[in-house]
Write an enzyme that holds these catalytic residues in place. Structure first.
Site, PDB file in Angstrom:
ATOM      1  N   VAL A 163       0.848  -1.194   0.000  1.00 56.52           N
ATOM      2  CA  VAL A 163       0.000   0.000   0.000  1.00 56.52           C
ATOM      3  C   VAL A 163       0.885   1.245   0.000  1.00 56.52           C
ATOM      4  O   VAL A 163       1.849   1.331   0.766  1.00 56.52           O
ATOM      5  CB  VAL A 163      -0.938   0.024   1.229  1.00 56.52           C
ATOM      6  CG1 VAL A 163      -1.730   1.337   1.252  1.00 56.52           C
ATOM      7  CG2 VAL A 163      -1.892  -1.158   1.199  1.00 56.52           C
ATOM      8  N   LYS A 164       0.540   2.163  -0.901  1.00 63.21           N
ATOM      9  CA  LYS A 164       1.242   3.450  -0.956  1.00 63.21           C
ATOM     10  C   LYS A 164       0.310   4.511  -0.372  1.00 63.21           C
ATOM     11  O   LYS A 164      -0.839   4.642  -0.786  1.00 63.21           O
ATOM     12  CB  LYS A 164       1.602   3.801  -2.397  1.00 63.21           C
ATOM     13  CG  LYS A 164       2.172   5.209  -2.578  1.00 63.21           C
ATOM     14  CD  LYS A 164       2.464   5.485  -4.041  1.00 63.21           C
ATOM     15  CE  LYS A 164       2.837   6.937  -4.266  1.00 63.21           C
ATOM     16  NZ  LYS A 164       3.115   7.226  -5.689  1.00 63.21           N
TER      17      LYS A 164
END
Length: 363
Positions: A172-173
């Site tokens: 996840v960014k």
């Protein structure tokens, strides 16, 4: 988790220290020709070897990245709205899994807009993308995009990251915020922090350090690298924090040192370029030199003529001494008198014995 998926993940997040430096150049998919990213090929080339992976669109990958590169590609597969559109959150999947495989993508990336008008569409698309990508062992990076009306606090980012992980995202960014440790602790998959808008270099290095310290595996930085006046020193300084465990002061000191060395490197590279150009011209010059030796025998011939002229000149020189006596003649016949004087000199020795003879007779 399948071997292929594990292998692809290990190329993005380095297993020796569980850290990652991702370079983002996918901004054009909604911003168009972003400042200092107008020519992606020129921007990417000097930075590619310093990042662990490159986040980009298929158009930029095909046109602006060398196919010989071994840097992992994180391929953005979502889009549909531009910066001048009604709502940036109205995105859909725009790249097929077959095309991603043809491009040898190490991971697929798409945005989700939790709390936006098109939240449902983006979250469902993420679930579908994960299902399709896992068939081929390709990991998915979920980007928790934030709209203008949404904040960047720990409560909201924790929600967005957890939703992405629940849909099966492998990475996840998200954005950095106060109490970022809570965001990391509530997300069961690795988190990479977005660089965001351009800020001063030291502040960007501080962001990188804070993200790592709070538990993120790394950063996905774009504008804070290639919009810097010194992109290569900047990415090296960020890398020194992520993989070298430098603190902010040490990294910024390294950045300034690398900046001070840049003119010397540019001069060296320019010399190398000029040296590389010279040998290319040398064979042509050699050809011209080959012509010169062809001319040399001709010149020698002309030189042969010269020695032919030289005896003529000698003859003229012989004439000159002939003219010299004439000139001498004009000079009151002094040169004629000279040989005559010599004769008189010869006579003198004749006269000398004669003069001696009478002396002897007298004696």
């Amino acid at each position: 988790m399948d071997w292929g998926l594990k292998n692809r993940l290990s190329r993005i997040i380095k297993p020796q220290n569980n850290r990652a430096l991702m370079l983002a150049v996918d901004h054009g998919y909604f911003l168009g020709p972003t400042e200092k990213l107008e020519d992606p090929k020129k921007v990417i080339a000097p930075l590619l070897k310093h990042c662990d992976s490159l986040m980009l669109t298929r158009g930029v990958q095909r046109t602006s990245v060398s196919a010989t590169s071994d840097t992992p590609m994180v391929l953005r597969v979502s889009g549909g709205s531009s910066i001048i559109g009604e709502d940036l959150s109205q995105e859909d999947i725009t790249v097929s899994i077959e095309d991603a495989i043809r491009l040898n993508a190490s991971a697929l990336a798409m945005s989700i807009f939790v709390g936006s008008k098109y939240e449902y569409q983006t979250i469902v698309n993420l679930g579908k993308l994960v299902s399709e990508a896992e068939k081929y062992g390709i990991p998915v990076l979920a980007v928790t995009a934030v709209g203008k009306e949404l904040g960047k606090d720990a409560r909201y980012l924790s929600l967005a990251c957890r939703v992405a992980a629940e849909q099966g995202a492998h990475i996840v960014k998200t954005y950095y915020c106060d109490n970022f440790e809570k965001v990391v602790q509530s997300c069961p998959v690795p988190i990479i922090v977005a660089g965001g808008k351009k800020i001063p270099e030291r502040d960007a290095l501080q962001l990188t350090y804070n993200a790592i310290k709070a538990g993120a595996v790394g950063v996905d930085m774009g504008r804070n690298i290639w919009q810097s006046e010194h992109p290569v020193p900047m990415i090296k300084a960020a890398r020194a924090i992520i993989h070298g465990n430098l603190n902010v002061d040490q990294a910024f000191k390294l950045y300034k040192k690398l900046v001070s060395e840049e003119p010397k490197r540019k001069q060296k590279s320019q010399k190398k370029k000029s040296n590389n150009k010279k040998p290319q011209n040398n064979p042509n010059q050699k050809k011209s030199n080959n012509k010169k030796p062809q001319n040399n025998p001709n010149q020698k011939k002309s030189n042969n003529k010269k020695p032919q002229n030289n005896p003529n000149q000698k003859k003229s020189n012989n004439k000159k001494p002939q003219n010299n006596p004439n000139q001498k003649k004009s000079n009151n016949k002094k040169p004629q008198n000279n040989p005559n004087q010599k004769k008189s000199n010869n006579k003198k020795p004749q006269n000398n014995p004669n003069q001696n003879k009478p002396n002897l007779t007298k004696k």
